[in-house]
Scaffold this motif. Structure first.
Motif, PDB file in Angstrom:
ATOM      1  N   TRP A  57       0.862  -1.183   0.000  1.00 25.75           N
ATOM      2  CA  TRP A  57       0.000   0.000   0.000  1.00 25.75           C
ATOM      3  C   TRP A  57       0.896   1.230   0.000  1.00 25.75           C
ATOM      4  CZ3 TRP A  57      -5.511  -0.620   1.147  1.00 25.75           C
ATOM      5  CH2 TRP A  57      -5.881  -1.957   1.307  1.00 25.75           C
ATOM      6  N   ILE A  58       0.580   2.222  -0.820  1.00 27.14           N
ATOM      7  CA  ILE A  58       1.421   3.411  -0.935  1.00 27.14           C
ATOM      8  C   ILE A  58       0.550   4.661  -0.885  1.00 27.14           C
ATOM      9  CG2 ILE A  58       2.957   4.701  -2.483  1.00 27.14           C
ATOM     10  CD1 ILE A  58       4.119   2.098  -3.417  1.00 27.14           C
ATOM     11  N   GLY A  59       1.043   5.683  -0.213  1.00 23.48           N
ATOM     12  CA  GLY A  59       0.309   6.936  -0.103  1.00 23.48           C
ATOM     13  C   GLY A  59       1.198   8.038   0.428  1.00 23.48           C
ATOM     14  N   PRO A  60       0.623   9.212   0.724  1.00 26.95           N
ATOM     15  CA  PRO A  60       1.418  10.346   1.211  1.00 26.95           C
ATOM     16  C   PRO A  60       1.969  10.092   2.612  1.00 26.95           C
ATOM     17  CG  PRO A  60      -0.928  10.854   1.269  1.00 26.95           C
ATOM     18  CD  PRO A  60      -0.798   9.551   0.552  1.00 26.95           C
ATOM     19  N   ALA A  61       3.221  10.438   2.822  1.00 25.04           N
ATOM     20  CA  ALA A  61       3.850  10.204   4.119  1.00 25.04           C
ATOM     21  C   ALA A  61       3.211  11.038   5.216  1.00 25.04           C
ATOM     22  CB  ALA A  61       5.343  10.501   4.029  1.00 25.04           C
ATOM     23  N   THR A  62       2.692  12.215   4.857  1.00 26.16           N
ATOM     24  CA  THR A  62       2.079  13.079   5.862  1.00 26.16           C
ATOM     25  C   THR A  62       0.664  12.634   6.232  1.00 26.16           C
ATOM     26  OG1 THR A  62       1.348  14.544   4.077  1.00 26.16           O
ATOM     27  CG2 THR A  62       3.432  15.077   5.186  1.00 26.16           C
ATOM     28  N   GLU A  63       0.050  11.770   5.405  1.00 24.87           N
ATOM     29  CA  GLU A  63      -1.293  11.264   5.677  1.00 24.87           C
ATOM     30  C   GLU A  63      -1.328   9.759   5.381  1.00 24.87           C
ATOM     31  OE1 GLU A  63      -4.638  14.181   4.575  1.00 24.87           O
ATOM     32  OE2 GLU A  63      -3.084  14.594   3.080  1.00 24.87           O
ATOM     33  N   PRO A  64      -0.638   8.957   6.203  1.00 24.72           N
ATOM     34  CA  PRO A  64      -0.517   7.526   5.883  1.00 24.72           C
ATOM     35  C   PRO A  64      -1.837   6.763   5.913  1.00 24.72           C
ATOM     36  CG  PRO A  64       0.367   8.028   8.059  1.00 24.72           C
ATOM     37  CD  PRO A  64       0.112   9.336   7.401  1.00 24.72           C
ATOM     38  N   ASP A  65      -2.875   7.317   6.536  1.00 26.09           N
ATOM     39  CA  ASP A  65      -4.188   6.660   6.481  1.00 26.09           C
ATOM     40  C   ASP A  65      -4.741   6.625   5.058  1.00 26.09           C
ATOM     41  OD1 ASP A  65      -4.662   5.777   9.072  1.00 26.09           O
ATOM     42  OD2 ASP A  65      -5.389   7.734   9.737  1.00 26.09           O
ATOM     43  N   VAL A  67      -3.164   5.660   2.337  1.00 28.76           N
ATOM     44  CA  VAL A  67      -2.483   4.734   1.437  1.00 28.76           C
ATOM     45  C   VAL A  67      -3.510   3.894   0.678  1.00 28.76           C
ATOM     46  CG1 VAL A  67      -0.369   4.582   2.795  1.00 28.76           C
ATOM     47  CG2 VAL A  67      -2.255   3.013   3.289  1.00 28.76           C
ATOM     48  N   ARG A  68      -3.152   3.509  -0.549  1.00 29.27           N
ATOM     49  CA  ARG A  68      -4.018   2.632  -1.333  1.00 29.27           C
ATOM     50  C   ARG A  68      -3.204   1.459  -1.855  1.00 29.27           C
ATOM     51  NH1 ARG A  68      -3.718   2.972  -6.842  1.00 29.27           N
ATOM     52  NH2 ARG A  68      -2.306   4.565  -7.708  1.00 29.27           N
ATOM     53  N   ARG A  69      -3.883   0.361  -2.075  1.00 26.16           N
ATOM     54  CA  ARG A  69      -3.198  -0.849  -2.509  1.00 26.16           C
ATOM     55  C   ARG A  69      -2.763  -0.717  -3.967  1.00 26.16           C
ATOM     56  NH1 ARG A  69      -4.669  -6.595  -0.478  1.00 26.16           N
ATOM     57  NH2 ARG A  69      -3.056  -7.845  -1.482  1.00 26.16           N
ATOM     58  N   TRP A 312       3.487  -5.736   8.155  1.00 25.13           N
ATOM     59  CA  TRP A 312       4.687  -6.555   8.172  1.00 25.13           C
ATOM     60  C   TRP A 312       5.939  -5.742   7.920  1.00 25.13           C
ATOM     61  CZ3 TRP A 312       2.505 -11.085   4.761  1.00 25.13           C
ATOM     62  CH2 TRP A 312       1.580 -11.807   5.524  1.00 25.13           C
ATOM     63  N   TYR A 313       5.815  -4.702   7.123  1.00 25.70           N
ATOM     64  CA  TYR A 313       6.984  -3.893   6.788  1.00 25.70           C
ATOM     65  C   TYR A 313       6.520  -2.536   6.300  1.00 25.70           C
ATOM     66  CZ  TYR A 313      12.060  -4.361   6.340  1.00 25.70           C
ATOM     67  OH  TYR A 313      13.406  -4.293   6.564  1.00 25.70           O
ATOM     68  N   PHE A 314       7.387  -1.524   6.384  1.00 22.87           N
ATOM     69  CA  PHE A 314       7.058  -0.206   5.840  1.00 22.87           C
ATOM     70  C   PHE A 314       8.352   0.557   5.591  1.00 22.87           C
ATOM     71  CE2 PHE A 314       7.648   0.741  10.278  1.00 22.87           C
ATOM     72  CZ  PHE A 314       8.120   2.038  10.324  1.00 22.87           C
ATOM     73  N   ALA A 315       8.286   1.577   4.749  1.00 24.30           N
ATOM     74  CA  ALA A 315       9.454   2.401   4.459  1.00 24.30           C
ATOM     75  C   ALA A 315       9.012   3.730   3.868  1.00 24.30           C
ATOM     76  CB  ALA A 315      10.397   1.686   3.494  1.00 24.30           C
ATOM     77  N   PHE A 316       9.716   4.802   4.232  1.00 23.17           N
ATOM     78  CA  PHE A 316       9.499   6.116   3.629  1.00 23.17           C
ATOM     79  C   PHE A 316      10.325   6.229   2.354  1.00 23.17           C
ATOM     80  CE2 PHE A 316       8.557   6.961   8.133  1.00 23.17           C
ATOM     81  CZ  PHE A 316       7.345   7.631   8.011  1.00 23.17           C
ATOM     82  N   ASP A 319      12.684  10.895  -0.805  1.00 22.33           N
ATOM     83  CA  ASP A 319      12.379  12.326  -0.704  1.00 22.33           C
ATOM     84  C   ASP A 319      11.433  12.640   0.446  1.00 22.33           C
ATOM     85  OD1 ASP A 319       9.932  11.394  -1.607  1.00 22.33           O
ATOM     86  OD2 ASP A 319      10.041  12.402  -3.551  1.00 22.33           O
ATOM     87  N   GLY A 320      11.009  11.613   1.195  1.00 19.70           N
ATOM     88  CA  GLY A 320      10.151  11.808   2.353  1.00 19.70           C
ATOM     89  C   GLY A 320       8.711  12.106   2.048  1.00 19.70           C
ATOM     90  N   LYS A 321       8.316  12.019   0.786  1.00 18.15           N
ATOM     91  CA  LYS A 321       6.949  12.401   0.422  1.00 18.15           C
ATOM     92  C   LYS A 321       5.962  11.243   0.453  1.00 18.15           C
ATOM     93  CE  LYS A 321       8.405  16.278  -2.505  1.00 18.15           C
ATOM     94  NZ  LYS A 321       8.363  16.867  -3.865  1.00 18.15           N
ATOM     95  N   GLN A 322       6.438  10.011   0.326  1.00 23.72           N
ATOM     96  CA  GLN A 322       5.538   8.865   0.268  1.00 23.72           C
ATOM     97  C   GLN A 322       5.945   7.807   1.284  1.00 23.72           C
ATOM     98  OE1 GLN A 322       3.938   7.838  -3.882  1.00 23.72           O
ATOM     99  NE2 GLN A 322       6.016   8.533  -4.339  1.00 23.72           N
ATOM    100  N   ILE A 323       5.008   6.924   1.575  1.00 24.79           N
ATOM    101  CA  ILE A 323       5.271   5.792   2.449  1.00 24.79           C
ATOM    102  C   ILE A 323       4.701   4.542   1.802  1.00 24.79           C
ATOM    103  CG2 ILE A 323       3.136   6.103   3.799  1.00 24.79           C
ATOM    104  CD1 ILE A 323       4.736   5.144   6.262  1.00 24.79           C
ATOM    105  N   ALA A 324       5.440   3.446   1.881  1.00 22.68           N
ATOM    106  CA  ALA A 324       4.987   2.141   1.392  1.00 22.68           C
ATOM    107  C   ALA A 324       4.814   1.223   2.598  1.00 22.68           C
ATOM    108  CB  ALA A 324       5.986   1.544   0.418  1.00 22.68           C
TER     109      ALA A 324
END
Length: 341
Positions: A57-65, A67-69, A312-316, A319-324
């Motif tokens: 799931w990936i989305g904006p790092a500032t609003e991780p809620d 994220v979309r698959r 299970w796992y996550f990473a920014f 550039d700090g703009k997205q989170i997976a």
């Protein structure tokens, strides 16, 4: 003989006859198996059947809620043993969806997914800042002990970094010259030049999981002090004792055990892009969520509010703009297998 779960391409049940010792695979299904036990007459066995379904799931790092698959639904153990961002905004992740240990590389929207041509068992990919060097954990072809391997991001020229005995998370430093890792024996942190050499100890005790600060000056890790509960320790990359040790509630820090989705592995830590806090996973109450612990202290802050699935796992992104985030479910059943001979 012996009946045992074993990992070749996936967790299946094997029989190891005595005295010949030539193993024979009993199960060969899409589900995974562990914890086998024979009936008294030896005609049937009971085992735990485990099904892991997950995705990225990936989305904006500032609003991780938000994220979309971006990966296909119904995939098995995707992201279970690592994911990492490349400098150009792509994602590399581990997958066992094809009943083999794969590294996949895709665009942030899930498109252009491709398998890296690396054979054999491997875990915990990490891409260096040059965008070309890939580090990962894998069994050494000669000794069969887990070491740090390096390869080109396209899968070419894999080779072991001699002198390592790695377990779990591997990090390439911001200058691209060092690998930071936990040793297999005592889980102490070490660093070693990418060209190989003598490992340099960074801690005198277990310190996992770990993460490097964005500026490369600091390491945060789950630290085991001489007394008391584990702490969040901030250590200088140059070496030396922790400069700060913070409490982490044991109900929040999730060390996965055998009854958890990714048995035997730890959920990761990650610095926030501004370097002011460390983010970790809380998988309690049936749902995984991300929390941030400020380096300045205070109570942790909840970042996501998911109501289902484990993390299970996550990473920014670099550039700090997205989170997976690798999220998924794990179901188990007790099954009886007869006529297995």
């Amino acid at each position: 003989g012996l009946i045992t779960p074993a990992y070749d391409k996936a967790d299946q049940l094997w029989e190891i006859p005595y005295p010949s010792g030539h193993p024979r695979q009993i199960t060969n299904f899409t589900t995974r198996y562990n914890q086998a036990s024979l009936t008294a007459d030896g005609h049937a066995l009971v085992a735990v059947e485990q099904t892991n379904l997950s995705g990225i799931w990936i989305g904006p790092a500032t609003e991780p809620d938000r994220v979309r698959r971006v990966t296909s639904p119904g995939a098995r153990t995707v992201g279970f043993a690592g994911l990492t961002w490349t400098p150009d905004g792509r994602v590399t992740y581990w997958s066992n969806d094809r009943d083999q240990s794969d590294f996949m590389l895709m665009s942030a929207d899930g498109s252009n997914a491709q398998r890296l041509p690396l054979d054999g068992l491997k875990w915990f990919p990490n891409v260096c800042p040059d965008g070309h060097t890939l580090l990962f954990q894998a069994p050494d072809p000669v000794t069969a002990r887990d070491v740090i391997m390096r390869a080109d991001l396209d899968g070419g020229q894999p080779q072991a970094i001699k002198g390592t005995n790695a377990w779990g998370f591997i990090h390439c430093t911001s200058d691209g010259k060092w690998a930071v890792y936990s040793s297999d024996e005592e889980k102490k942190l070490h660093k070693i030049p990418l060209e190989g050499g003598t490992p340099i100890a960074l801690t005198d005790r277990a310190c996992i999981p770990s993460t490097l600060s964005p500026d490369g000056r600091w390491i945060a890790c789950h630290y085991l002090p001489e007394q008391g509960a584990p702490k969040l320790a901030i250590l200088p990359f140059a070496g030396g004792p922790p400069v700060k040790v913070l409490d982490l509630r044991s109900t929040v820090v999730c060390l996965h055990q055998v009854d958890q989705p990714n048995e035997g592995f730890l959920t990761p830590f990650a610095w926030t892009p501004d370097g002011r806090a460390v983010v970790f996973v809380d998988n309690r109450d049936g749902a995984g969520n991300l929390w941030a612990q400020a380096i300045a202290g205070g109570a942790p802050v909840k970042l996501t509010h998911f109501t289902a699935e484990h993390i299970w796992y996550f990473a920014f992104s670099r550039d700090g703009k997205q989170i997976a985030i690798a999220r998924g479910t794990s179901t188990t059943d007790a099954v009886v297998i007869s006529n297995f001979r």
